[in-house]
Design a protein around this motif. Structure first.
Motif, PDB file in Angstrom:
ATOM      1  N   PHE A 253     -30.639 -41.430  -0.794  1.00  0.00           N
ATOM      2  CA  PHE A 253     -29.348 -41.737  -0.029  1.00  0.00           C
ATOM      3  C   PHE A 253     -28.835 -43.371   0.251  1.00  0.00           C
ATOM      4  CE2 PHE A 253     -26.038 -42.182   3.396  1.00  0.00           C
ATOM      5  CZ  PHE A 253     -25.239 -41.177   3.179  1.00  0.00           C
ATOM      6  N   ALA A 254     -30.289 -43.909   0.450  1.00  0.00           N
ATOM      7  CA  ALA A 254     -30.083 -45.398   1.097  1.00  0.00           C
ATOM      8  C   ALA A 254     -29.839 -46.359  -0.335  1.00  0.00           C
ATOM      9  CB  ALA A 254     -31.452 -45.777   1.600  1.00  0.00           C
ATOM     10  N   GLN A 255     -30.158 -46.130  -1.335  1.00  0.00           N
ATOM     11  CA  GLN A 255     -29.959 -46.914  -2.318  1.00  0.00           C
ATOM     12  C   GLN A 255     -28.576 -46.879  -2.820  1.00  0.00           C
ATOM     13  OE1 GLN A 255     -29.390 -45.505  -6.020  1.00  0.00           O
ATOM     14  NE2 GLN A 255     -29.506 -43.446  -5.356  1.00  0.00           N
ATOM     15  N   ARG A 256     -27.807 -46.047  -2.238  1.00  0.00           N
ATOM     16  CA  ARG A 256     -26.306 -46.021  -2.570  1.00  0.00           C
ATOM     17  C   ARG A 256     -25.507 -47.084  -1.645  1.00  0.00           C
ATOM     18  NH1 ARG A 256     -25.206 -40.525  -4.473  1.00  0.00           N
ATOM     19  NH2 ARG A 256     -27.388 -39.470  -4.400  1.00  0.00           N
TER      20      ARG A 256
ATOM     21  N   LEU B 146     -29.299 -52.137  10.827  1.00  0.00           N
ATOM     22  CA  LEU B 146     -29.891 -51.439   9.561  1.00  0.00           C
ATOM     23  C   LEU B 146     -31.527 -51.771   9.369  1.00  0.00           C
ATOM     24  CD1 LEU B 146     -27.018 -52.531   7.091  1.00  0.00           C
ATOM     25  CD2 LEU B 146     -27.248 -50.233   8.122  1.00  0.00           C
ATOM     26  N   ILE B 147     -31.808 -52.627  10.141  1.00  0.00           N
ATOM     27  CA  ILE B 147     -33.274 -53.266   9.963  1.00  0.00           C
ATOM     28  C   ILE B 147     -34.126 -52.115  10.257  1.00  0.00           C
ATOM     29  CG2 ILE B 147     -33.353 -54.106  12.423  1.00  0.00           C
ATOM     30  CD1 ILE B 147     -34.979 -55.586   9.105  1.00  0.00           C
ATOM     31  N   MET B 148     -33.955 -51.301  11.327  1.00  0.00           N
ATOM     32  CA  MET B 148     -34.900 -50.076  11.592  1.00  0.00           C
ATOM     33  C   MET B 148     -35.249 -49.252  10.359  1.00  0.00           C
ATOM     34  SD  MET B 148     -36.531 -49.546  14.469  1.00  0.00           S
ATOM     35  CE  MET B 148     -36.509 -47.701  14.528  1.00  0.00           C
ATOM     36  N   GLU B 149     -34.139 -48.590   9.848  1.00  0.00           N
ATOM     37  CA  GLU B 149     -34.356 -47.788   8.965  1.00  0.00           C
ATOM     38  C   GLU B 149     -34.940 -48.486   7.470  1.00  0.00           C
ATOM     39  OE1 GLU B 149     -32.065 -45.935  11.942  1.00  0.00           O
ATOM     40  OE2 GLU B 149     -31.833 -47.736  10.788  1.00  0.00           O
TER      41      GLU B 149
ATOM     42  N   TYR C 203     -38.452 -49.887   7.420  1.00  0.00           N
ATOM     43  CA  TYR C 203     -39.308 -48.784   7.289  1.00  0.00           C
ATOM     44  C   TYR C 203     -39.338 -48.190   5.916  1.00  0.00           C
ATOM     45  CZ  TYR C 203     -41.978 -44.429   8.711  1.00  0.00           C
ATOM     46  OH  TYR C 203     -42.978 -43.380   8.624  1.00  0.00           O
ATOM     47  N   LEU C 204     -38.169 -47.895   5.392  1.00  0.00           N
ATOM     48  CA  LEU C 204     -37.966 -47.266   4.094  1.00  0.00           C
ATOM     49  C   LEU C 204     -38.819 -48.326   2.904  1.00  0.00           C
ATOM     50  CD1 LEU C 204     -37.248 -45.225   2.177  1.00  0.00           C
ATOM     51  CD2 LEU C 204     -34.870 -46.010   2.138  1.00  0.00           C
ATOM     52  N   SER C 205     -38.433 -49.520   3.214  1.00  0.00           N
ATOM     53  CA  SER C 205     -38.881 -50.335   2.058  1.00  0.00           C
ATOM     54  C   SER C 205     -40.506 -50.378   2.232  1.00  0.00           C
ATOM     55  CB  SER C 205     -38.411 -51.779   2.595  1.00  0.00           C
ATOM     56  OG  SER C 205     -37.253 -52.122   2.054  1.00  0.00           O
ATOM     57  N   TYR C 206     -40.978 -50.382   3.453  1.00  0.00           N
ATOM     58  CA  TYR C 206     -42.620 -50.189   3.521  1.00  0.00           C
ATOM     59  C   TYR C 206     -43.124 -49.109   2.641  1.00  0.00           C
ATOM     60  CZ  TYR C 206     -46.937 -49.473   5.786  1.00  0.00           C
ATOM     61  OH  TYR C 206     -48.400 -49.076   6.038  1.00  0.00           O
TER      62      TYR C 206
ATOM     63  N   ASP D 239     -40.861 -51.365  -1.683  1.00  0.00           N
ATOM     64  CA  ASP D 239     -39.735 -52.264  -2.449  1.00  0.00           C
ATOM     65  C   ASP D 239     -39.115 -52.689  -1.383  1.00  0.00           C
ATOM     66  OD1 ASP D 239     -37.338 -52.997  -3.511  1.00  0.00           O
ATOM     67  OD2 ASP D 239     -37.212 -51.523  -5.209  1.00  0.00           O
ATOM     68  N   ALA D 240     -38.780 -54.050  -1.467  1.00  0.00           N
ATOM     69  CA  ALA D 240     -38.513 -54.893  -0.134  1.00  0.00           C
ATOM     70  C   ALA D 240     -36.967 -55.296  -0.514  1.00  0.00           C
ATOM     71  CB  ALA D 240     -39.027 -56.204   0.062  1.00  0.00           C
ATOM     72  N   THR D 241     -36.245 -54.535  -1.401  1.00  0.00           N
ATOM     73  CA  THR D 241     -34.735 -54.822  -1.634  1.00  0.00           C
ATOM     74  C   THR D 241     -33.946 -54.745  -0.366  1.00  0.00           C
ATOM     75  OG1 THR D 241     -35.187 -54.329  -3.963  1.00  0.00           O
ATOM     76  CG2 THR D 241     -32.700 -54.385  -3.065  1.00  0.00           C
ATOM     77  N   LEU D 242     -33.982 -53.457   0.197  1.00  0.00           N
ATOM     78  CA  LEU D 242     -33.128 -52.990   1.247  1.00  0.00           C
ATOM     79  C   LEU D 242     -33.822 -53.685   2.497  1.00  0.00           C
ATOM     80  CD1 LEU D 242     -32.975 -49.144   0.918  1.00  0.00           C
ATOM     81  CD2 LEU D 242     -31.068 -50.559   0.861  1.00  0.00           C
ATOM     82  N   ARG D 243     -35.014 -53.937   2.660  1.00  0.00           N
ATOM     83  CA  ARG D 243     -35.432 -54.887   4.011  1.00  0.00           C
ATOM     84  C   ARG D 243     -34.845 -56.104   3.781  1.00  0.00           C
ATOM     85  NH1 ARG D 243     -41.563 -56.379   3.803  1.00  0.00           N
ATOM     86  NH2 ARG D 243     -40.498 -57.724   2.232  1.00  0.00           N
ATOM     87  N   ASN D 244     -34.840 -56.909   2.729  1.00  0.00           N
ATOM     88  CA  ASN D 244     -34.382 -58.242   2.467  1.00  0.00           C
ATOM     89  C   ASN D 244     -32.970 -58.329   3.012  1.00  0.00           C
ATOM     90  OD1 ASN D 244     -36.924 -59.020   1.921  1.00  0.00           O
ATOM     91  ND2 ASN D 244     -36.606 -59.084  -0.130  1.00  0.00           N
TER      92      ASN D 244
END
Length: 300
Positions: free
Chosen positions: A178-181, A224-227, A230-233, A237-242
């Protein structure tokens, strides 16, 4: 009413907010001490009756059981009248879709996974998890636009909470699906995402003419940083976290950013080298999810 605040008024607002927090904490502690005084039980033996007193876990068992039964009842009514739908409308007793007529993503089930686990309702959890993990029953491939904020805290957050409590990698996999969307919600060159995301946008050609967001409620992209961290960890893959960190860094550079106090609304101007803004506050700074999520992320 929205209006610009001077630095002096911001300081007064902070002092008032701090005073209210201290006042409510004092009330809570006083009430807790009253309750503890009534609920203390002896844990000593006949040979040593003067041992320290404590609140027995048995004192809370009736309340815990009541909460379990309330959750079991709510789950049962949802299963009976709205199984697989986003929500149960209590008056009509029918299932409704939270994001509109495009389709359902079983929001109630996803949202309830961690609660079912915490309350020890394992049979209900297994039933809900089986539904949520089946992409044929709970499909994210729906051609519709959904709120980025709501879908993130409820779908991605719900799945990651279930993963955190069980270690079931399938939950993390669905969260990533879901998140990669969300990446399609960022116009080219924009730090801020749009408020809504096209669930099938990752399958479509990018529209480079889409305008950048001109304003935002800080709690929407700011949480958005919370989810995403954590998901990037989890997926390494740091894409979403960044992406989420870039939003926070932009907020910190905005004109008028004051000692960690973020406004409820910002207006962004991308014409200059650095984004500028007009910071608009409500009469009191709003303790919205933006501030609470930053505290949780620090603990995380």
């Amino acid at each position: 009413m929205l209006f610009q605040l001077s630095n002096r008024f911001r300081k007064l607002s902070l002092l008032l907010l701090f005073g209210l927090i201290v006042f409510y904490l004092q009330i809570i502690l006083t009430e807790r001490q009253k309750y503890a005084g009534k609920a203390k039980v002896k844990r000593g033996t006949a040979a040593d009756p003067n041992q320290n007193q404590r609140i027995s876990d048995l004192e809370f068992e009736p309340g815990k059981q009541l909460v379990r039964e309330m959750m079991r009842f709510a789950y049962g009514e949802y299963k009976k009248h709205a199984w697989g739908k986003d929500e149960l409308a209590p008056r009509s007793r029918r299932g409704v879709n939270f994001f509109g007529s495009g389709g359902s993503m079983a929001l109630t089930l996803v949202d309830s996974l961690d609660t079912l686990l915490i309350l020890g309702l394992h049979d209900e959890y297994r039933e809900a998890a089986e539904y949520v993990l089946d992409p044929k029953l709970t499909s994210f491939d729906i051609d519709m636009r959904v709120s980025l904020f709501e879908s993130n805290i409820r779908i991605v957050g719900g799945l990651l909470a279930a993963f955190g409590l069980t270690g079931d990698g399938r939950m993390a996999s669905r969260a990533f699906d879901f998140a990669q969307r969300y990446l399609s919600a960022f116009p080219t060159g924009s730090v801020l995402p749009n408020r809504e995301v096209d669930l099938m946008g990752h399958m479509k050609a990018r529209d480079d003419t889409e305008p950048h967001p001109k304003s935002c409620i800080t709690s929407e992209p700011g949480t958005l940083i919370m989810e995403w961290a954590y998901l990037s960890y989890i997926i390494k893959d740091a894409t979403l976290r960044n992406k989420a960190y870039a939003i926070l860094e932009m907020f910190q550079k905005l004109e008028g950013y004051y000692d960690g106090l973020l406004p409820k609304v910002v207006r962004i101007d991308y014409t200059g080298a650095q984004p500028g803004s007009t910071l608009c506050f409500l009469f009191f700074p709003d303790p919205d999810p933006d501030h609470t999520s930053h505290t949780k992320h620090t603990i995380q």
